[in-house]
Design an enzyme around this catalytic site. Sequence first.
Site, short mmCIF file in Angstrom:
data_model
loop_
_atom_site.label_atom_id
_atom_site.label_comp_id
_atom_site.label_asym_id
_atom_site.label_seq_id
_atom_site.Cartn_x
_atom_site.Cartn_y
_atom_site.Cartn_z
N ALA A 31 28.53 -74.47 -36.55
CA ALA A 31 30.05 -74.13 -36.77
C ALA A 31 30.80 -75.08 -35.89
O ALA A 31 31.92 -75.71 -36.13
CB ALA A 31 30.33 -72.79 -36.77
N TRP A 61 17.53 -71.85 -34.05
CA TRP A 61 16.48 -70.94 -34.42
C TRP A 61 16.36 -70.46 -35.69
O TRP A 61 15.60 -69.85 -36.10
CB TRP A 61 16.98 -69.72 -33.53
CG TRP A 61 16.79 -69.84 -32.14
CD1 TRP A 61 17.90 -69.88 -31.09
CD2 TRP A 61 15.56 -70.00 -31.27
NE1 TRP A 61 17.39 -70.21 -29.94
CE2 TRP A 61 15.92 -70.24 -29.89
CE3 TRP A 61 14.13 -69.92 -31.52
CZ2 TRP A 61 15.16 -70.33 -28.64
CZ3 TRP A 61 13.24 -69.95 -30.66
CH2 TRP A 61 13.71 -70.25 -29.24
N ALA A 62 17.36 -71.03 -36.62
CA ALA A 62 17.43 -70.80 -38.09
C ALA A 62 16.21 -71.26 -38.44
O ALA A 62 16.03 -72.69 -38.63
CB ALA A 62 18.75 -71.19 -38.52
N GLU A 129 14.58 -67.29 -51.08
CA GLU A 129 14.22 -66.09 -50.07
C GLU A 129 14.70 -64.79 -50.65
O GLU A 129 15.46 -64.81 -51.64
CB GLU A 129 15.16 -66.53 -48.76
CG GLU A 129 14.57 -67.48 -48.01
CD GLU A 129 15.13 -67.96 -46.75
OE1 GLU A 129 16.19 -67.28 -46.53
OE2 GLU A 129 14.64 -68.91 -46.09
N HIS A 250 17.08 -57.76 -39.42
CA HIS A 250 16.00 -58.64 -40.23
C HIS A 250 14.78 -57.64 -40.14
O HIS A 250 14.08 -57.04 -39.25
CB HIS A 250 15.67 -60.15 -39.55
CG HIS A 250 14.92 -60.92 -40.34
ND1 HIS A 250 13.76 -60.77 -40.87
CD2 HIS A 250 15.50 -62.00 -40.96
CE1 HIS A 250 13.36 -61.96 -41.65
NE2 HIS A 250 14.50 -62.55 -41.88
N ARG A 299 17.95 -57.96 -47.49
CA ARG A 299 17.35 -57.28 -46.19
C ARG A 299 17.80 -56.22 -45.90
O ARG A 299 16.60 -55.48 -45.47
CB ARG A 299 17.95 -58.51 -45.13
CG ARG A 299 17.43 -60.01 -45.45
CD ARG A 299 18.09 -60.76 -44.15
NE ARG A 299 17.69 -62.17 -44.14
CZ ARG A 299 18.05 -63.36 -43.57
NH1 ARG A 299 19.04 -63.11 -42.72
NH2 ARG A 299 17.34 -64.32 -43.65
N HIS A 360 19.47 -58.98 -36.10
CA HIS A 360 19.43 -60.22 -36.55
C HIS A 360 20.90 -61.05 -36.53
O HIS A 360 20.90 -62.21 -36.25
CB HIS A 360 18.79 -60.44 -37.78
CG HIS A 360 18.57 -61.80 -38.33
ND1 HIS A 360 17.85 -62.88 -37.70
CD2 HIS A 360 18.62 -62.39 -39.47
CE1 HIS A 360 17.73 -64.02 -38.20
NE2 HIS A 360 18.41 -63.80 -39.44
N ARG A 395 24.28 -59.55 -45.30
CA ARG A 395 24.36 -61.05 -45.47
C ARG A 395 23.14 -61.44 -46.22
O ARG A 395 22.09 -61.01 -45.95
CB ARG A 395 24.41 -61.88 -44.24
CG ARG A 395 24.24 -63.40 -44.31
CD ARG A 395 24.44 -64.14 -43.13
NE ARG A 395 23.33 -63.91 -42.28
CZ ARG A 395 22.09 -64.55 -42.33
NH1 ARG A 395 21.85 -65.35 -43.19
NH2 ARG A 395 20.97 -64.30 -41.31
N LEU A 401 24.25 -70.46 -42.19
CA LEU A 401 24.42 -71.90 -41.76
C LEU A 401 25.40 -72.54 -42.93
O LEU A 401 26.37 -73.10 -42.49
CB LEU A 401 23.21 -72.63 -41.82
CG LEU A 401 22.16 -72.38 -40.72
CD1 LEU A 401 20.93 -73.02 -41.11
CD2 LEU A 401 22.59 -72.71 -39.61
#
Length: 561
Positions: A31, A61-62, A129, A250, A299, A360, A395, A401
């Site tokens: 961002a 870390w994504a 996912e 997560h 999630r 997370h 989310r 991202l």
Amino acid sequence: MTTSPLPGRLAAPAPGWTTDADVVVIGSGIAGLTAALRLRDHVDKVLLVTKDVLAAGSTQWAQGGIAAALGPGDSPMEHEWDTLVAGAGACDIDAVRTLVNEGPEAVRELIALGTNFDHHDGELSLTREGGHHRDRIAHAGGDATGAEIQRALIAAVTADPSIEVVQHALALDLLLGQDGGVAGVTLHVMGEGQRDGVGAVHARAVVLASGGLGQVFSQSTNPSVSTGDGMALALRAGAVLRDLEFVQFHPTVMYLGPDSQGQQPLISEAVRGEGAFLVDFEGNRFMTGVHELADLAPRDVVAKAITKRMMETGHPHMWLDARHLGKEFWEQRFPTILSTCRSHGVDPVTDLIPVAPAQHYASGGVRVDLWGRTGVPGLYATGEVACTGVHGANRLASNSLLEGLVFSRRIAKVLPRELRAAQPPVAAADDARTPGLVPAEARRRMQEVMTASVGVLRSETGLRSALEALGGIAAEPAGAPDTAAWETTNLVTISTALALAALEREETRGSHWREDFAERDDARFGGGHLDSLLVDGRVGLSFVSVPATDTGPAPLTLPEA
């Protein structure tokens, strides 16, 4: 519930140095880097501030990737639907449509910038996912997507002499003008030559891109720099924080034992997207029958199912079985995760991976409109620090991202036209905000309180107990100001606002799970938002009602994938 007063600004030494900029961007993830790159052509001076080094934020870390409707048969409408369903009726539908419609072009621009996404037979490689009905997750280096995106963006920023970078700088507080708008920001810089210690940047606008609040909890997938600084800074400046209670845990974080603290290893949802599945200690696939997508459910659904099975069996974790993927597949598709697991004594090729939910992502944050504007003139926010309304109560995987990318681009379109005239900041002696500090040594106690009572499963009793403990911590006398004390003050401030919002939302929705209010309550809450505002050192809450969004569009009939 009445709590102890929180600082209106951080107690800190007077600035020992000053500089000027048109725009200060705080944060160096996707961002912040995107905002800086796109603003550079429209303003004379952009100052990019990062708390550590440029590559130290959450973006690197994504693992899984970035979601966009780029594949054959996919569409923004289908991406929208999956996002709304995951958001559990609390999404802003206009924000979601902005994300999914502008996302594909934004990702193509990342590719043009030099981001090396994975390809197969000459085509962009896409995977699936949790919560997605299509293969729409673009990835890089198998499971190193964030690191590759960060590499490409940092290369562009460092190659541009018009962007000045200040590393190892903690943003303390906004400097405000007479009208209550942005006049700059104070920083504490560590070891940057003449700019060392506390200083002031006089600026016409500030863009917050400082990431999340993971260190509020004892265990998180977030890096150590994620101490809620941007959210706390904004709250103290008069901005509204929205939906803080929606903290995503997560479901598959590697379990390292009951005493493990700090950043924990994430086992990407993409592993389940490639065929891995959850089992309990008896080998039962307990996600079957829980949701139509089973192990690839959103999630919040998976995290709750794991937690319930842990509570039923008394075990501290469950297992992820990915042994059937094979050694070659693991080495090619998930080399980073494979290496991490092996470093902790688990070989996913032959062993089950112990997993349990851990903090997370913060779906809430600084309230912004579709162009990243906050309620404070001259202050903008983007990425995890912001609440655009895209994520709602939970989310959707790999939308984070994309959100930072899309909304930073939008800020860069409007900010130059709205740039305020430079104005002097209100003198410290005339600043009505009361300075204060929380002792640094209280951080561990605060994290234990938040993890025990404001974690995955919440109740009125636990939340009130947490708020009482947080109030006691906030009232403790502090020593001399330093980085640890400033971070702890920010954490206690955000923890208090989060716990108050969680107490007020007497329902279970998305990632907010109330043991004493187990059902979703649309009649009372209607998918609306809880807004937090700091007034005279205390957090006040207001409920903003909006139409439910996951029941608005007609149900989609998806063709076979």
